[in-house]
Design an enzyme around this catalytic site. Structure first.
Site, mmCIF file in Angstrom:
data_model
loop_
_atom_site.group_PDB
_atom_site.id
_atom_site.type_symbol
_atom_site.label_atom_id
_atom_site.label_comp_id
_atom_site.label_asym_id
_atom_site.label_seq_id
_atom_site.Cartn_x
_atom_site.Cartn_y
_atom_site.Cartn_z
ATOM 1 N N GLU A 167 1.061 -1.028 0.307
ATOM 2 C CA GLU A 167 0.038 0.179 0.042
ATOM 3 C C GLU A 167 1.218 1.861 0.002
ATOM 4 O O GLU A 167 2.011 1.412 0.545
ATOM 5 C CB GLU A 167 -0.561 0.327 1.471
ATOM 6 C CG GLU A 167 -0.442 -0.179 3.058
ATOM 7 C CD GLU A 167 0.173 0.708 3.053
ATOM 8 O OE1 GLU A 167 -0.440 2.414 2.176
ATOM 9 O OE2 GLU A 167 1.201 0.873 3.893
ATOM 10 N N LYS B 57 7.835 -1.192 -2.658
ATOM 11 C CA LYS B 57 7.518 -0.044 -1.241
ATOM 12 C C LYS B 57 7.998 0.516 -0.600
ATOM 13 O O LYS B 57 8.265 1.544 -0.101
ATOM 14 C CB LYS B 57 6.665 -1.268 -0.696
ATOM 15 C CG LYS B 57 6.031 -0.738 1.016
ATOM 16 C CD LYS B 57 5.079 -0.117 0.923
ATOM 17 C CE LYS B 57 4.579 1.143 2.530
ATOM 18 N NZ LYS B 57 3.567 1.307 2.203
ATOM 19 N N PHE C 132 7.490 16.553 -1.376
ATOM 20 C CA PHE C 132 8.309 16.372 0.241
ATOM 21 C C PHE C 132 9.359 17.528 0.416
ATOM 22 O O PHE C 132 10.277 17.067 0.815
ATOM 23 C CB PHE C 132 8.365 14.603 -0.365
ATOM 24 C CG PHE C 132 7.118 13.940 0.459
ATOM 25 C CD1 PHE C 132 6.109 13.964 -0.367
ATOM 26 C CD2 PHE C 132 7.261 13.365 1.553
ATOM 27 C CE1 PHE C 132 4.649 13.459 0.530
ATOM 28 C CE2 PHE C 132 6.349 13.007 2.123
ATOM 29 C CZ PHE C 132 4.563 12.518 1.057
ATOM 30 N N GLY D 7 7.834 11.770 10.455
ATOM 31 C CA GLY D 7 7.269 11.122 11.450
ATOM 32 C C GLY D 7 5.941 9.712 11.183
ATOM 33 O O GLY D 7 6.027 9.786 10.026
ATOM 34 N N CYS E 152 4.902 4.961 8.855
ATOM 35 C CA CYS E 152 5.267 4.378 8.099
ATOM 36 C C CYS E 152 7.370 4.841 8.214
ATOM 37 O O CYS E 152 7.652 4.373 8.144
ATOM 38 C CB CYS E 152 4.609 4.539 7.042
ATOM 39 S SG CYS E 152 2.727 3.556 6.677
ATOM 40 N N LYS F 200 1.542 14.636 11.375
ATOM 41 C CA LYS F 200 0.984 15.692 10.421
ATOM 42 C C LYS F 200 -0.489 15.845 10.692
ATOM 43 O O LYS F 200 -1.470 15.383 11.320
ATOM 44 C CB LYS F 200 0.989 14.979 9.115
ATOM 45 C CG LYS F 200 0.375 14.209 8.764
ATOM 46 C CD LYS F 200 0.690 13.276 7.741
ATOM 47 C CE LYS F 200 -0.756 12.330 6.727
ATOM 48 N NZ LYS F 200 -0.391 12.015 5.806
HETATM 49 C C1 UDX Z 1 4.127 7.971 4.360
HETATM 50 C C2 UDX Z 1 4.386 7.649 2.701
HETATM 51 O O1 UDX Z 1 3.529 9.119 1.845
HETATM 52 C C3 UDX Z 1 2.722 6.791 1.920
HETATM 53 O O2 UDX Z 1 2.899 6.973 0.252
HETATM 54 C C4 UDX Z 1 2.907 5.380 2.861
HETATM 55 O O3 UDX Z 1 2.308 4.261 2.049
HETATM 56 C C5 UDX Z 1 2.720 5.968 4.451
HETATM 57 O O4 UDX Z 1 4.182 6.721 4.632
HETATM 58 P P1 UDX Z 1 1.813 9.158 6.526
HETATM 59 O O5 UDX Z 1 3.067 8.229 6.986
HETATM 60 O O6 UDX Z 1 0.545 8.711 5.668
HETATM 61 O O7 UDX Z 1 1.963 8.335 4.315
HETATM 62 O O8 UDX Z 1 2.132 10.793 5.980
HETATM 63 P P2 UDX Z 1 2.621 11.486 4.840
HETATM 64 O O9 UDX Z 1 2.294 12.372 4.661
HETATM 65 O O10 UDX Z 1 4.153 10.823 3.826
HETATM 66 O O11 UDX Z 1 4.511 12.459 5.912
HETATM 67 C C6 UDX Z 1 4.401 11.810 6.189
HETATM 68 C C7 UDX Z 1 6.085 12.706 7.761
HETATM 69 O O12 UDX Z 1 6.866 13.563 6.412
HETATM 70 C C8 UDX Z 1 4.766 13.613 8.641
HETATM 71 O O13 UDX Z 1 5.713 13.634 9.458
HETATM 72 C C9 UDX Z 1 5.118 14.900 7.740
HETATM 73 O O14 UDX Z 1 5.111 16.033 8.003
HETATM 74 C C10 UDX Z 1 6.627 14.637 6.660
HETATM 75 N N1 UDX Z 1 6.485 15.652 5.900
HETATM 76 C C11 UDX Z 1 6.261 15.972 4.276
HETATM 77 C C12 UDX Z 1 7.382 17.146 5.412
HETATM 78 O O15 UDX Z 1 8.010 17.118 6.544
HETATM 79 N N2 UDX Z 1 7.726 17.225 5.104
HETATM 80 C C13 UDX Z 1 7.051 16.948 3.208
HETATM 81 O O16 UDX Z 1 7.291 17.968 2.474
HETATM 82 C C14 UDX Z 1 6.106 16.264 3.707
#
Ligand code: UDX
Length: 438
Positions: free
Chosen positions: A159, A212, A257, A265, A268, A328
């Site tokens: 996923e 993945k 990103f 954090g 995942c 987040k």
């Molecule tokens: C992530 C992946 O995006 C997803 O594809 C995978 O299946 C699971 O892990 P998720 O953990 O829900 O999803 O969060 P995501 O929105 O990706 O953010 C992850 C972390 O990175 C958060 O703590 C967020 O604040 C941080 N982040 C994200 C940043 O600091 N900067 C960015 O530009 C993007």
């Protein structure tokens, strides 16, 4: 947001057993029911199953509650393994794979599902959606063969959904990755996704497992990279927001990103990056880039604490407000949230910690038991010597910061997400620090 527009598009569905009613299992179960399949979701937690049966959803995920409600004819929940497997054609393994003491992913829950399949000779395929080390599929395949289930196909179907948009990501994905070592299983699992609005990519099992882990590692790399550039911007007087904007406009790189901040954090990135690093170590290879990516992320949180110390002299006896606790915005998930590290470090330095979050569930574990929770950002910052904006909740843009500054003992503000305008915050009297902005 739904994958079908009317019931006439619903094909006679397959019978699917989903093991695990966590974020992934629930979203997978609900979306497969939405696509027209008949789904039984099994979990070992009686309270969770009770809630789901009574129409409640134990996690917050936009659209999920409505989807479960409108598919209740096709979607049921149980504690019972036999009831789950009864008549099932496809088993989806969606149990969690937390890090074990050795740093490897703990696959005990995956194995307990696989063991429970021994008598299920009517199955057509077993699909693992849980994030697992490369090579797990081959071991599950061998276990199925040994149990006399050689005729049952095996697929890896990782996923890629992000929390807060998991339903949307499931139904409108960038890609559906199906790893299968035989054409019939690949075709069956592809067919199961009929109605999903996204390309299906078929590959062998090991490549799907690796895809993945590699995707998450590259996303985490982009964030740690821009965070390192942010640190360098601080030292050279450049503005990382402008730098990221310019870099992201190159279509080969993209904007996604590249948001600098206090660190990544969630459920995942931390777990999967550690698992990938461990997987490499087990083969005798040291993943140098990924190791640096993880280290930069760990340092990022500690740097925030150091910046406050620089301002306040000492944190002992200081009152610090943490604004945002979840990893987040848009989720109630606290797993591996940077806020937990910040709270722990601040307490260790002798600070008093007050926090605010609109959605985090009451945190009963340490370090949160040593902090106080407040109803509003304004009440969290009352009498504080410093505030750290940890999670970029949109509500924090609407706060009357002039008033907040007036109730703080010392208006030191660390914006860990570059959410607010430096000029405005400074004009309100804040000593305003952010990430990589002059
Ligand atoms: C992530 C992946 O995006 C997803 O594809 C995978 O299946 C699971 O892990 P998720 O953990 O829900 O999803 O969060 P995501 O929105 O990706 O953010 C992850 C972390 O990175 C958060 O703590 C967020 O604040 C941080 N982040 C994200 C940043 O600091 N900067 C960015 O530009 C993007």
């Amino acid at each position: 947001m739904t994958a079908r527009t009317d019931d006439s598009m619903v094909r006679p569905g397959l019978r699917i057993a989903v093991f695990g009613a966590g974020y992934i299992g629930l979203v997978t179960g609900a979306c497969l029911a939405e696509l027209g399949h008949r789904v039984v979701v099994r979990d070992i937690d009686p309270e969770k199953v009770r809630l789901l049966r009574s129409g409640d959803v134990p996690i917050y995920e936009p659209g999920l509650g409505d989807m479960i409600a409108r598919n209740k004819e096709r979607l049921t929940f149980t504690l019972d393994v036999q009831e789950t497997l009864n008549g099932a054609e496809v088993v989806y393994v969606c149990v969690d794979t937390p890090p074990s003491a050795s740093g490897d992913a703990d696959l005990s829950r995956v194995w307990s599902v696989v063991r429970s399949l021994e008598a299920a000779s009517h199955l057509r395929a077993v699909v693992v959606k849980s994030t697992v080390p490369v090579g797990t599929g081959a071991r599950v395949r061998a276990a199925l063969d040994a149990a006399g289930l050689g005729h049952v196909g095996y697929a890896a179907n990782p996923e890629f959904t992000a929390e807060g948009r998991a339903v949307e990501d499931f139904l409108h994905p960038d890609r559906v990755v199906i790893g299968a070592d035989d054409d019939a299983t690949a075709a069956l699992i592809s067919e199961l996704h009929t109605g999903v609005d996204g390309p299906v990519v078929v590959m062998d099992v090991r490549s799907a497992e690796m895809a993945k882990l590699a995707s998450n590692a590259l996303l985490a790399t982009k964030i740690s990279f821009i965070n390192e550039i942010a640190t360098l911007c601080e030292k050279t007087g450049a503005d990382v927001e402008d730098v990221a904007r310019a870099v992201g406009m190159d279509h080969r790189l993209g904007h996604h990103f590249l948001r600098p901040g206090i660190g990544w954090g969630g459920s995942c990135f931390p777990k999967d990056s550690e698992a990938l690093r461990q997987l490499a170590s087990n083969t005798g290879y040291h993943l140098q880039m990924l190791s640096a990516v993880i280290e930069v992320n760990n340092l990022q949180k500690r740097r925030a604490i150091q910046r406050l110390k620089d301002e306040l002299g000492t944190l002992a006896g200081a009152r610090v407000a943490l604004l945002g606790m979840t990893f987040k915005p848009g989720t109630d998930d606290m797993r591996e949230a940077p806020s937990t590290v910040l709270a722990g470090r601040l307490l260790a330095e002798g600070a008093e910690v007050r926090c605010w979050d609109p959605m985090a569930r009451p945190a009963e574990a340490e370090p949160w038991t040593w902090t106080t929770r407040h109803e509003s950002p304004r009440s969290a910052v009352e009498g504080a010597d410093a505030a750290i904006l940890v999670t970029d909740w949109p509500q924090l843009k609407e706060v009357d910061w002039a008033q907040a500054a007036s109730v703080m003992r010392r208006p030191v503000f660390f914006d860990g997400r570059n959410l607010l305008d430096p000029a405005v915050m400074r004009s309100l009297g804040f000593t305003y620090i952010s990430v990589g902005r002059p």
